[in-house]
Design an enzyme around this catalytic site. Structure first.
Site, PDB file in Angstrom:
ATOM      1  N   CYS A   1      27.109 -31.623  -1.679  1.00  0.00           N
ATOM      2  CA  CYS A   1      26.950 -30.198  -1.689  1.00  0.00           C
ATOM      3  C   CYS A   1      27.726 -29.601  -2.917  1.00  0.00           C
ATOM      4  CB  CYS A   1      27.689 -29.623  -0.471  1.00  0.00           C
ATOM      5  SG  CYS A   1      27.161 -27.957  -0.001  1.00  0.00           S
TER       6      CYS A   1
ATOM      7  N   HIS B   1      25.490 -32.792   3.985  1.00  0.00           N
ATOM      8  CA  HIS B   1      26.721 -33.749   4.164  1.00  0.00           C
ATOM      9  C   HIS B   1      26.543 -34.916   5.207  1.00  0.00           C
ATOM     10  CE1 HIS B   1      29.530 -30.671   2.199  1.00  0.00           C
ATOM     11  NE2 HIS B   1      28.737 -29.992   2.972  1.00  0.00           N
TER      12      HIS B   1
ATOM     13  N   GLU C   1      28.628 -37.243   4.892  1.00  0.00           N
ATOM     14  CA  GLU C   1      29.659 -37.830   5.616  1.00  0.00           C
ATOM     15  C   GLU C   1      30.353 -37.076   6.549  1.00  0.00           C
ATOM     16  OE1 GLU C   1      29.045 -35.752   3.037  1.00  0.00           O
ATOM     17  OE2 GLU C   1      30.394 -34.113   2.591  1.00  0.00           O
TER      18      GLU C   1
HETATM   19  N1  GLN Z   1      29.073 -23.316  -1.196  1.00  0.00           N
HETATM   20  C1  GLN Z   1      29.887 -23.996  -2.193  1.00  0.00           C
HETATM   21  C2  GLN Z   1      29.850 -23.891  -3.581  1.00  0.00           C
HETATM   22  O1  GLN Z   1      29.122 -23.268  -4.113  1.00  0.00           O
HETATM   23  C3  GLN Z   1      29.668 -25.504  -1.527  1.00  0.00           C
HETATM   24  C4  GLN Z   1      29.643 -25.588  -0.070  1.00  0.00           C
HETATM   25  C5  GLN Z   1      29.748 -27.036   0.250  1.00  0.00           C
HETATM   26  O2  GLN Z   1      30.516 -27.981  -0.446  1.00  0.00           O
HETATM   27  N2  GLN Z   1      29.838 -27.267   1.740  1.00  0.00           N
HETATM   28  O3  GLN Z   1      30.635 -24.616  -4.225  1.00  0.00           O
END
Ligand code: GLN
Length: 192
Positions: free
Chosen positions: A82, A173, A175
């Site tokens: 992410c 994710h 994890e």
């Molecule tokens: N929206 C976050 C970003 O732009 C990422 C979200 C996440 O890691 N769950 O950094």
């Protein structure tokens, strides 16, 4: 006894402890990274989920941004989830921000909107026959991938798990689930 490659998890903010728990389940050695010297003796680095702009700010202030680039240049492996995928990308939009540029993808932050609600999808993956549970939280969308990128999973027409040589990234994710398949794949590619 932990065996295999030693993995460091960037522990600035976000869900780094969840990655540590997954590596514990796999019996994989790991430590936390907060300063450039924490990279010594590691073979792989995990960039966790969280807020990529915060990670970027602290990484830059601590000298970790350049140290991570050097770690990559020395052949180290990377896995970003992410926010971590955003930091690995070649190009970031929504808004644009600096990134490590270790993965030839263009990525849009908060690609599904800014809502806090998470989405869980089951989807196919090239990693194995069984589908993968994918937890999306304010996830980015991978808008385009370069020729050298292998797409290991897609969701709703977008790549969500991609790899280029020793760099792996997921917009979801792994994890946060009990499924260790993606981390196992990362340990294998790190050991290669
Ligand atoms: N929206 C976050 C970003 O732009 C990422 C979200 C996440 O890691 N769950 O950094």
């Amino acid at each position: 006894m932990a065996s295999g490659p030693k993995i460091g998890i960037v522990a600035i903010q976000g869900d780094y402890e969840a990655h540590a728990r997954t590596l514990d389940r796999l019996g994989a050695a790991h430590s936390y990274i907060r300063k450039p010297e924490d990279l010594a003796s590691l073979q792989g680095v995990i960039l966790p989920g969280g807020e990529s702009s915060t990670h970027l700010k602290v990484m830059t202030e601590e000298g970790l941004f350049d140290a991570l680039k050097q770690f990559a240049a020395n052949g180290g492996a990377f896995f970003g989830t992410c926010a971590g995928a955003i930091l690995l990308a070649r190009e970031v939009h929504g808004p644009a921000q600096a990134s490590l540029g270790l993965l030839d993808i263009s990525i849009l932050r908060n690609g599904y909107g800014r809502q806090l609600a998470s989405d869980v999808h089951m989807g196919p993956t090239k990693l194995r026959k069984d589908p993968l549970e994918m937890v999306f939280i304010r996830a980015p969308i991978i808008e385009s991938v370069g020729k050298g990128i292998e797409v290991l999973a897609e969701d709703a027409g977008h790549p969500v798990l991609v790899q280029e040589a020793r760099v792996l990234a997921a917009t979801f994710h792994p994890e946060l689930t009990s499924d260790t398949a993606v981390h196992e794949h990362f340990l294998e590619l790190t050991a290669q």
